[in-house]
Design an enzyme around this catalytic site. Structure first.
Site, PDB file in Angstrom:
ATOM      1  N   ARG A 124       0.807  -1.235   0.000  1.00 40.38           N
ATOM      2  CA  ARG A 124       0.000   0.000   0.000  1.00 40.38           C
ATOM      3  C   ARG A 124       0.835   1.278   0.000  1.00 40.38           C
ATOM      4  O   ARG A 124       0.360   2.345   0.368  1.00 40.38           O
ATOM      5  CB  ARG A 124      -0.976   0.031   1.173  1.00 40.38           C
ATOM      6  CG  ARG A 124      -1.934  -1.122   1.158  1.00 40.38           C
ATOM      7  CD  ARG A 124      -3.191  -0.803   1.944  1.00 40.38           C
ATOM      8  NE  ARG A 124      -4.044  -1.980   1.977  1.00 40.38           N
ATOM      9  CZ  ARG A 124      -3.943  -2.950   2.882  1.00 40.38           C
ATOM     10  NH1 ARG A 124      -3.060  -2.860   3.852  1.00 40.38           N
ATOM     11  NH2 ARG A 124      -4.736  -3.985   2.813  1.00 40.38           N
ATOM     12  N   LYS A 146       3.331  11.633 -11.216  1.00 36.62           N
ATOM     13  CA  LYS A 146       2.453  10.792 -12.032  1.00 36.62           C
ATOM     14  C   LYS A 146       3.187   9.494 -12.315  1.00 36.62           C
ATOM     15  O   LYS A 146       4.293   9.509 -12.847  1.00 36.62           O
ATOM     16  CB  LYS A 146       2.106  11.476 -13.357  1.00 36.62           C
ATOM     17  CG  LYS A 146       1.049  12.562 -13.239  1.00 36.62           C
ATOM     18  CD  LYS A 146       0.641  13.036 -14.632  1.00 36.62           C
ATOM     19  CE  LYS A 146      -0.394  14.147 -14.569  1.00 36.62           C
ATOM     20  NZ  LYS A 146      -0.723  14.665 -15.916  1.00 36.62           N
ATOM     21  N   GLU A 188      10.682  18.599 -25.117  1.00 34.83           N
ATOM     22  CA  GLU A 188       9.971  19.028 -23.897  1.00 34.83           C
ATOM     23  C   GLU A 188      10.554  20.350 -23.375  1.00 34.83           C
ATOM     24  O   GLU A 188       9.834  21.199 -22.868  1.00 34.83           O
ATOM     25  CB  GLU A 188      10.057  17.970 -22.791  1.00 34.83           C
ATOM     26  CG  GLU A 188       9.497  16.597 -23.148  1.00 34.83           C
ATOM     27  CD  GLU A 188       7.969  16.509 -23.232  1.00 34.83           C
ATOM     28  OE1 GLU A 188       7.271  17.490 -22.875  1.00 34.83           O
ATOM     29  OE2 GLU A 188       7.481  15.450 -23.681  1.00 34.83           O
ATOM     30  N   LYS A 230       8.717  22.833 -14.188  1.00 38.04           N
ATOM     31  CA  LYS A 230       7.752  21.763 -13.896  1.00 38.04           C
ATOM     32  C   LYS A 230       7.374  21.786 -12.414  1.00 38.04           C
ATOM     33  O   LYS A 230       6.203  21.640 -12.055  1.00 38.04           O
ATOM     34  CB  LYS A 230       8.293  20.389 -14.306  1.00 38.04           C
ATOM     35  CG  LYS A 230       7.264  19.296 -13.992  1.00 38.04           C
ATOM     36  CD  LYS A 230       7.132  18.224 -15.000  1.00 38.04           C
ATOM     37  CE  LYS A 230       5.960  17.295 -14.614  1.00 38.04           C
ATOM     38  NZ  LYS A 230       5.953  16.031 -15.315  1.00 38.04           N
ATOM     39  N   GLU A 240      -3.839  18.775 -11.775  1.00 34.74           N
ATOM     40  CA  GLU A 240      -4.186  19.244 -13.120  1.00 34.74           C
ATOM     41  C   GLU A 240      -5.613  19.771 -13.235  1.00 34.74           C
ATOM     42  O   GLU A 240      -6.381  19.364 -14.106  1.00 34.74           O
ATOM     43  CB  GLU A 240      -3.957  18.109 -14.132  1.00 34.74           C
ATOM     44  CG  GLU A 240      -3.845  18.622 -15.556  1.00 34.74           C
ATOM     45  CD  GLU A 240      -3.338  17.568 -16.555  1.00 34.74           C
ATOM     46  OE1 GLU A 240      -2.419  16.811 -16.220  1.00 34.74           O
ATOM     47  OE2 GLU A 240      -3.873  17.547 -17.658  1.00 34.74           O
ATOM     48  N   ARG A 244      -1.738  23.204 -14.428  1.00 34.81           N
ATOM     49  CA  ARG A 244      -0.902  22.076 -14.881  1.00 34.81           C
ATOM     50  C   ARG A 244      -1.188  21.707 -16.340  1.00 34.81           C
ATOM     51  O   ARG A 244      -0.351  21.110 -17.008  1.00 34.81           O
ATOM     52  CB  ARG A 244      -1.071  20.857 -13.957  1.00 34.81           C
ATOM     53  CG  ARG A 244      -0.056  19.753 -14.247  1.00 34.81           C
ATOM     54  CD  ARG A 244       0.023  18.680 -13.160  1.00 34.81           C
ATOM     55  NE  ARG A 244       1.022  17.668 -13.507  1.00 34.81           N
ATOM     56  CZ  ARG A 244       1.521  16.765 -12.670  1.00 34.81           C
ATOM     57  NH1 ARG A 244       1.121  16.729 -11.414  1.00 34.81           N
ATOM     58  NH2 ARG A 244       2.421  15.887 -13.066  1.00 34.81           N
ATOM     59  N   ASN A 248       0.614  20.509 -21.213  1.00 30.49           N
ATOM     60  CA  ASN A 248       0.119  19.729 -22.357  1.00 30.49           C
ATOM     61  C   ASN A 248       0.258  20.465 -23.688  1.00 30.49           C
ATOM     62  O   ASN A 248      -0.251  19.996 -24.705  1.00 30.49           O
ATOM     63  CB  ASN A 248      -1.351  19.352 -22.155  1.00 30.49           C
ATOM     64  CG  ASN A 248      -1.522  18.431 -20.964  1.00 30.49           C
ATOM     65  OD1 ASN A 248      -0.626  17.661 -20.650  1.00 30.49           O
ATOM     66  ND2 ASN A 248      -2.646  18.533 -20.294  1.00 30.49           N
ATOM     67  N   HIS A 251       0.754  18.618 -26.905  1.00 26.58           N
ATOM     68  CA  HIS A 251       0.457  17.213 -26.623  1.00 26.58           C
ATOM     69  C   HIS A 251      -0.921  16.774 -27.103  1.00 26.58           C
ATOM     70  O   HIS A 251      -1.153  15.581 -27.249  1.00 26.58           O
ATOM     71  CB  HIS A 251       0.601  16.937 -25.123  1.00 26.58           C
ATOM     72  CG  HIS A 251       2.026  16.821 -24.670  1.00 26.58           C
ATOM     73  ND1 HIS A 251       2.930  17.847 -24.805  1.00 26.58           N
ATOM     74  CD2 HIS A 251       2.726  15.788 -24.103  1.00 26.58           C
ATOM     75  CE1 HIS A 251       4.105  17.449 -24.314  1.00 26.58           C
ATOM     76  NE2 HIS A 251       3.999  16.209 -23.883  1.00 26.58           N
ATOM     77  N   HIS A 255      -0.309  13.822 -29.297  1.00 22.85           N
ATOM     78  CA  HIS A 255      -0.734  12.452 -28.966  1.00 22.85           C
ATOM     79  C   HIS A 255      -1.501  11.818 -30.113  1.00 22.85           C
ATOM     80  O   HIS A 255      -1.351  10.626 -30.394  1.00 22.85           O
ATOM     81  CB  HIS A 255      -1.613  12.438 -27.708  1.00 22.85           C
ATOM     82  CG  HIS A 255      -0.814  12.489 -26.441  1.00 22.85           C
ATOM     83  ND1 HIS A 255      -1.318  12.999 -25.264  1.00 22.85           N
ATOM     84  CD2 HIS A 255       0.456  12.096 -26.170  1.00 22.85           C
ATOM     85  CE1 HIS A 255      -0.387  12.912 -24.328  1.00 22.85           C
ATOM     86  NE2 HIS A 255       0.698  12.383 -24.844  1.00 22.85           N
ATOM     87  N   HIS A 267       7.538  10.259 -29.293  1.00 24.25           N
ATOM     88  CA  HIS A 267       6.809  11.268 -28.523  1.00 24.25           C
ATOM     89  C   HIS A 267       7.370  12.673 -28.765  1.00 24.25           C
ATOM     90  O   HIS A 267       6.623  13.618 -29.016  1.00 24.25           O
ATOM     91  CB  HIS A 267       6.857  10.908 -27.035  1.00 24.25           C
ATOM     92  CG  HIS A 267       6.121  11.875 -26.167  1.00 24.25           C
ATOM     93  ND1 HIS A 267       4.746  11.920 -26.106  1.00 24.25           N
ATOM     94  CD2 HIS A 267       6.567  12.865 -25.351  1.00 24.25           C
ATOM     95  CE1 HIS A 267       4.375  12.889 -25.273  1.00 24.25           C
ATOM     96  NE2 HIS A 267       5.462  13.479 -24.802  1.00 24.25           N
TER      97      HIS A 267
END
Ligand SMILES: NC(=O)c1ccc[n+]([C@@H]2O[C@H](COP(=O)([O-])OP(=O)(O)OC[C@H]3O[C@@H](n4cnc5c(N)ncnc54)[C@H](O)[C@@H]3O)[C@@H](O)[C@H]2O)c1
Ligand SMILES: [Zn+2]
Length: 364
Positions: A124, A146, A188, A230, A240, A244, A248, A251, A255, A267
């Site tokens: 956990r 993330k 990035e 960041k 987000e 945040r 993107n 992106h 994507h 990417h």
């Protein structure tokens, strides 16, 4: 009737440090020992990073009397999946890792994401340390908490928010990266310049050749700024809900392009194409100006990254792919768009801007 309330309102301090230091790999074990992070360490890495850095790290842990085990899986995005996650967990269970253990994620974003997710769920939740060894991982995936694995239905669909205990960046580890991997991270960093720092953008315009010659000072500079940006964004909006979303940029279309290419377009390449396409939308909508867009296109080209959507992709396909993306809200396409280099546009205080399909069709 009996009502019992479970009171769980609490504020938890999940703050952590990002240490950026040339040669730090050899000091990490001592720092961890001093902090008393755990009694047993799972050094999770991949088959490329293991022979380069994991063995030395493991020896340093042992020298500091820190019990440890290297758990290495085959390198590659295709292995960031639930099967490998279970296999890592089984390795830890068989090795009798308990709640007094900690996870060390040594590698690129694939390692960081899967090891972070193992740490989030093993008994956990265990603390974990990120030691990113790609530019992407240094400036992006190791920060923000993330963690995830991919599924046949899409990338990063199963995961958790789990912040690391610390991030250690040793720029020396980047010297073994291929130019292609540097370029991936650079895409990035260009994004960070556009969304929040025009000085970083100018630095890139002037110093790309230093970066591609693996100059440690130039690399350290862009890593430092990338991490700062960041960190600042994540601090203000961890989950987000608004700010945040600026991360993107490039992106949403990126994507879609990545998906439609069946991942033949990487990417970094896809988001380069995405930044240009989204930039064109912003100009078309009167939010951004042509001169800045041209600067962006020139920088991306100079970094030898692509700027055009491949001919075989139609605007209809791209729109459909964007609607399926987990970032779209109830089928309506939302994007973040630049206002100038270094600042993103807001409408009524929100960064997510809903875009009409006709405009997308017109521009791409
Ligand atoms: N969690 C987040 O917020 C976040 C953000 C961005 C990206 N990501 C994830 O990160 C992943 C991409 O990360 P990546 O680009 O680092 O890919 P990666 O981890 O696959 O690394 C790229 C390649 O470089 C190799 N490598 C790593 N370090 C090396 C070194 N120092 N020297 C030589 N080779 C080395 C790896 O073995 C791999 O073959 C994706 O899965 C993406 O979803 C996550
Ligand atoms: Zn990205």
């Amino acid at each position: 009737m009996t009502d019992i309330r479970v009171n769980l309102k609490k504020t938890e301090d999940k703050s952590y440090n990002i240490f950026i230091q040339d040669g730090s790999l050899s000091h990490i074990a001592a720092k961890i020992k001093e902090a008393g992070l755990g009694h047993k360490f799972a050094i999770i890495t991949d088959s490329n990073v293991e022979p380069l850095y994991a063995k030395d790290l493991s020896e340093a842990f042992s020298k500091n009397d820190l019990s440890n085990k290297i758990i290495s899986f085959p390198a590659g995005e295709e292995n960031k999946n639930r099967t490998i996650k279970s296999w890592i967990e089984d390795q830890m269970l068989e090795g009798k890792f308990g709640r007094d253990s900690a996870v060390i994620a040594l590698g690129g974003g694939v390692v960081g994401d899967i090891a972070g997710y193992v740490a989030a769920s093993y008994t956990r939740g265990l603390p974990y340390v990120q030691i990113p060894t790609t530019l992407v991982a240094c400036v992006d995936s190791s920060i923000g908490g993330k963690t995830a694995v991919d599924t046949p239905h899409g990338k990063n669909l199963i995961g958790a928010f789990h912040q690391p205990w610390a991030v250690f960046i040793d720029v020396n580890t980047l010297l073994t990266l291929s130019e292609k991997e540097i370029r991936e991270g650079l895409a990035e960093v260009i994004k960070y310049g556009v969304i929040s720092d025009n000085k970083l953008f100018s630095f890139l315009e002037e110093n790309l050749d230093l970066i591609f010659s693996y100059n440690k000072e130039a690399l350290t500079h862009i890593i430092k700024r990338g991490c700062e940006i960041k960190a600042e964004v994540v601090e203000k909006d961890e989950r987000e809900s608004n700010l945040r979303k600026i991360l993107n940029f490039g992106h949403t279309i990126g994507h879609a392009v990545e998906n439609l290419s069946n991942y033949n377009i990487s990417h970094g390449e896809a988001i380069s194409i995405g930044m240009v396409a989204e930039g064109k939308l912003a100009v078309e909508m009167g939010i951004w100006n042509d001169a800045d867009l041209t600067k962006l296109i020139n920088l991306i080209k100079k970094a030898d990254l692509p700027t055009e959507i491949p001919d075989y992709m139609s605007s209809g396909q791209i729109i459909d792919a964007m609607k399926l993306d987990k970032k779209s809200r109830s089928g309506q396409i939302e994007m973040v768009l630049p206002k100038s280099i270094g600042e993103m546009s807001q409408i009524d205080g929100g960064y997510g801007i809903k875009i009409e399909e006709q405009i997308i069709e017109k521009v791409i």
